[in-house]
Design a protein around this motif. Sequence first.
Motif, short mmCIF file in Angstrom:
data_model
loop_
_atom_site.label_atom_id
_atom_site.label_comp_id
_atom_site.label_asym_id
_atom_site.label_seq_id
_atom_site.Cartn_x
_atom_site.Cartn_y
_atom_site.Cartn_z
N GLN A 6 37.89 36.09 35.09
CA GLN A 6 39.08 35.17 36.19
C GLN A 6 39.05 35.93 37.00
OE1 GLN A 6 42.01 31.49 34.81
NE2 GLN A 6 41.45 31.12 36.53
N ASP A 7 38.56 36.05 38.51
CA ASP A 7 39.21 36.20 39.93
C ASP A 7 40.21 35.88 39.94
OD1 ASP A 7 37.32 36.66 42.64
OD2 ASP A 7 39.83 37.40 42.35
N PRO A 8 41.30 37.39 40.25
CA PRO A 8 42.70 37.06 40.52
C PRO A 8 43.59 36.54 41.72
CG PRO A 8 42.31 39.51 40.25
CD PRO A 8 40.65 38.60 40.06
N GLY A 9 42.27 37.12 42.16
CA GLY A 9 42.83 36.18 44.36
C GLY A 9 43.30 36.83 44.37
N PRO A 10 44.57 36.97 45.30
CA PRO A 10 44.41 35.69 45.81
C PRO A 10 43.42 35.10 47.00
CG PRO A 10 45.85 37.07 47.22
CD PRO A 10 44.59 37.56 46.52
N LEU A 11 43.41 33.37 46.43
CA LEU A 11 42.25 32.77 47.69
C LEU A 11 42.20 31.92 48.26
CD1 LEU A 11 39.48 32.20 48.29
CD2 LEU A 11 39.64 30.09 45.44
N SER A 12 42.95 32.28 49.11
CA SER A 12 43.62 31.28 50.81
C SER A 12 42.43 30.84 51.69
CB SER A 12 43.74 32.77 51.54
OG SER A 12 45.16 31.87 52.93
N VAL A 13 42.58 29.57 51.98
CA VAL A 13 41.60 28.71 52.32
C VAL A 13 43.12 27.58 53.26
CG1 VAL A 13 40.08 28.73 50.90
CG2 VAL A 13 41.92 26.80 50.65
N PRO A 14 42.26 27.23 54.37
CA PRO A 14 42.90 26.48 54.90
C PRO A 14 43.21 24.79 54.17
CG PRO A 14 40.53 26.60 55.82
CD PRO A 14 40.55 27.68 54.95
N GLU A 15 43.87 24.33 55.04
CA GLU A 15 44.39 22.43 54.33
C GLU A 15 43.17 21.83 54.68
OE1 GLU A 15 48.04 21.38 55.90
OE2 GLU A 15 47.58 18.86 54.93
N GLY A 16 42.56 21.02 53.34
CA GLY A 16 41.19 20.21 53.32
C GLY A 16 40.48 20.79 52.94
N ASN A 22 36.55 29.48 39.57
CA ASN A 22 35.78 29.46 38.25
C ASN A 22 35.77 30.78 37.80
OD1 ASN A 22 33.81 28.66 40.62
ND2 ASN A 22 34.05 30.31 41.66
N CYS A 23 35.11 30.17 36.05
CA CYS A 23 35.86 31.63 35.17
C CYS A 23 33.98 32.00 34.49
CB CYS A 23 36.28 31.44 34.13
SG CYS A 23 38.24 30.77 34.67
N THR A 24 34.03 33.14 33.98
CA THR A 24 32.87 32.84 32.96
C THR A 24 32.58 33.51 31.30
OG1 THR A 24 33.26 35.06 33.88
CG2 THR A 24 31.97 33.71 35.15
N ILE A 101 41.79 30.79 24.09
CA ILE A 101 41.16 32.00 24.78
C ILE A 101 41.78 31.64 26.10
CG2 ILE A 101 39.62 34.08 25.55
CD1 ILE A 101 40.46 34.02 22.63
N TRP A 102 42.16 32.46 27.08
CA TRP A 102 42.54 32.47 27.98
C TRP A 102 42.31 33.53 30.22
CZ3 TRP A 102 46.48 28.14 29.03
CH2 TRP A 102 46.79 27.61 28.62
N GLY A 103 42.09 32.44 30.89
CA GLY A 103 42.05 33.86 31.57
C GLY A 103 43.23 34.25 32.22
N ALA A 104 43.29 34.77 33.43
CA ALA A 104 44.32 35.81 33.82
C ALA A 104 44.42 34.89 35.06
CB ALA A 104 44.00 37.29 33.74
N GLY A 105 44.22 33.91 35.52
CA GLY A 105 44.59 33.00 36.58
C GLY A 105 44.26 33.02 37.95
N THR A 106 43.35 32.32 38.60
CA THR A 106 43.36 32.83 40.23
C THR A 106 44.68 31.97 41.63
OG1 THR A 106 41.26 32.78 40.59
CG2 THR A 106 42.12 32.09 42.09
N LYS A 107 45.34 33.53 41.71
CA LYS A 107 45.95 33.04 42.87
C LYS A 107 45.32 31.64 43.91
CE LYS A 107 50.22 33.77 45.02
NZ LYS A 107 51.36 34.76 45.30
#
Lengths: 112, 110
Positions: A6-16, A22-24, A101-107
């Motif tokens: 899992q891509d750890p990010g951070p993923l930053s997007v605008p509101e809306g 995703n996870c593989t 089995i867990w992913g490490a999380g995406t912020k």
Amino acid sequence: QKEVEQDPGPLSVPEGAIVSLNCTYSNSAFQYFMWYRQYSRKGPELLMYTYSSGNKEDGRFTAQVDKSSKYISLFIRDSQPSDSATYLCAMTTLDSNYQLIWGAGTKLIIKP
Amino acid sequence: EADIYQTPRYLVIGTGKKITLECSQTMGHDKMYWYQQDPGMELHLIHYSYGVNSTEKGDLSSESTVSRIRTEHFPLTLESARPSHTSQYLCASGYLYEQYFGPGTRLTVT
């Protein structure tokens, strides 16, 4: 190599915006797929789980499983600042009694 | 909101001390779990229970022990805390694919 990536990010997007998380995975025996949301200094909160392939929708959230590609996605429509959190995927086989089995999380950060 | 509680929320303790992390749930779930979570890392299962008087170790080696004398209560004990035990400990209950988590205990061992 980890069983779940899992891509750890951070993923930053605008509101809306529409968000795609995703996870593989590598184990073709996984049948249950879960998405959890975790706010800072809190425990994970189950958003939804799906069994086998296909889509599942709950309000602004849609979970998608593509077993042929070993790929799962969580889509968030009309993202809100309150959606800012870490999103964890988890999965398990049909015959497992205890082991996820867990992913490490995406912020994820939703900017107002 | 899930009815699962953990105390204390934060704990700073010296090396060698014995500690017990409390976990209680009011949902009547038979299955309960303890996880360890470090920043940016996956959750790792350290103990689980199928019901009263049933406890098993998870895949992550841990020096802690657990007990399950009542359905609603699943405490975790460290007999002698060490700095390597510094982590976040999460308790959960429910079906394997539908787990409900408590808020966690953040443990720091100095």
